[in-house]
Enzyme design. Structure first.
Site, PDB file in Angstrom:
ATOM      1  NE  ARG A  53       6.975  54.672  32.084  1.00 57.50           N
ATOM      2  CZ  ARG A  53       6.477  55.707  32.646  1.00 57.50           C
ATOM      3  NH1 ARG A  53       5.021  56.188  32.490  1.00 57.50           N
ATOM      4  NH2 ARG A  53       7.134  56.205  33.539  1.00 57.50           N
ATOM      5  CG  ASP A 109      -0.664  50.635  27.255  1.00 55.61           C
ATOM      6  OD1 ASP A 109      -0.013  51.326  28.213  1.00 55.61           O
ATOM      7  OD2 ASP A 109      -1.290  51.000  26.182  1.00 55.61           O
ATOM      8  CE1 TYR A 168       4.500  49.180  21.291  1.00 56.90           C
ATOM      9  CE2 TYR A 168       5.738  51.110  20.167  1.00 56.90           C
ATOM     10  CZ  TYR A 168       5.435  50.465  21.266  1.00 56.90           C
ATOM     11  OH  TYR A 168       5.745  50.792  22.449  1.00 56.90           O
ATOM     12  NE  ARG A 185      -4.648  48.650  22.988  1.00 59.55           N
ATOM     13  CZ  ARG A 185      -5.157  48.657  24.368  1.00 59.55           C
ATOM     14  NH1 ARG A 185      -4.411  48.948  25.192  1.00 59.55           N
ATOM     15  NH2 ARG A 185      -6.370  48.422  24.537  1.00 59.55           N
TER      16      ARG A 185
END
Length: 254
Positions: free
Chosen positions: A50, A52, A110, A196
């Site tokens: 998932r 964000d 990522y 993040r």
């Protein structure tokens, strides 16, 4: 029933993340509606990871089960015809029931893109603007403590639903390009807001607001309140997902 896997990419700016919401402004909502138009039946989608609100995906993998017998082109071109231009299905493949978009994945990568400049560049909308100079060498050295298997509670969102905060990072590299930089982070899995939150703390080191050793202290504290703020979503992209070769998932993106 047929199990179909799709490879897709999307620009996350206008979506409130992957997971379905009552108002329908998510990637899952748009994709489900487009697939159901082809399948002519209700569809339940499962994704690899998932994302964000505002986060992008260069490679996202989903699967669904359907009684509909359609050519693979229908799951690509037909679905794309009903999607907004910021979401694109790149490939489709029929697999057996042993494949699961989330649980069959062995690792994820990522990338977090950013650039340092006195003024904002409107053409770098997939990057985070940093208006102060950064010590990239210090950021690289500080990041070394994150490699390996750790309890990442200090970089976990309060709303994270993962059963365990323990994750393994295989690689974390800071790459410099001509006019921007990016961190590429490869791990077995990630917690909610983990990348993040890590970026926010690494930026503190890059500004010399915190010592390089501070990041290890925060990691070992397992205390989210000691880490820095969550960095903006627009610089983050789900870049790659690895699966066992037997499934041939990379073919969806080639």
């Amino acid at each position: 029933m047929n199990r179909v896997a799709l490879g897709l990419c999307y620009d996350g700016h206008e979506f409130e993340g992957w997971q379905t919401q009552p108002h329908g402004r998510t990637v899952q909502d748009h994709l489900t509606k487009a697939i159901e138009a082809i399948a002519q039946e209700p569809i339940a989608l499962t994704c690899a990871g998932r994302t964000d609100t505002g986060v992008h995906a260069r490679q996202q993998v989903v699967h669904f089960d359907t009684a509909a017998d359609r050519p693979l082109t229908a799951w690509v071109k037909g679905v794309n015809n009903s999607l907004p231009p910021t979401i694109s299905v790149l490939g489709a493949k029929q697999l057996d029931a042993s494949f699961h978009a989330r649980f069959s994945a062995v690792s994820r990568t990522y990338r977090y893109y950013f650039y340092s400049a006195p003024v904002r560049d409107p053409f770098k909308r997939f990057m985070t603007w940093v208006h102060y100079p950064l010590d990239l060498a210090a950021m690289r050295r500080a990041a070394e403590c994150l490699l390996g298997t750790h309890d990442f509670s200090a970089f976990r969102a309060s709303q994270c639903q993962a059963a365990s905060p323990v994750r393994t990072l295989y690689a974390l590299n800071l790459i410099e390009a001509v006019d921007h930089c990016y961190f590429e982070i490869h791990g077995n899995a990630f917690l909610h807001h983990m990348v993040r939150n890590l970026m926010g703390s690494l930026m503190e080191v890059g500004q010399h607001r915190q010592a390089e050793s501070w990041l290890r202290d925060v990691l070992e504290s397992r205390n989210r309140s000691l880490a820095a703020k969550t960095y903006p979503a627009q610089g983050l992209s789900l870049w790659n997902i690895e699966y066992p070769e037997q499934y041939g998932i990379q073919e969806l993106f080639s």
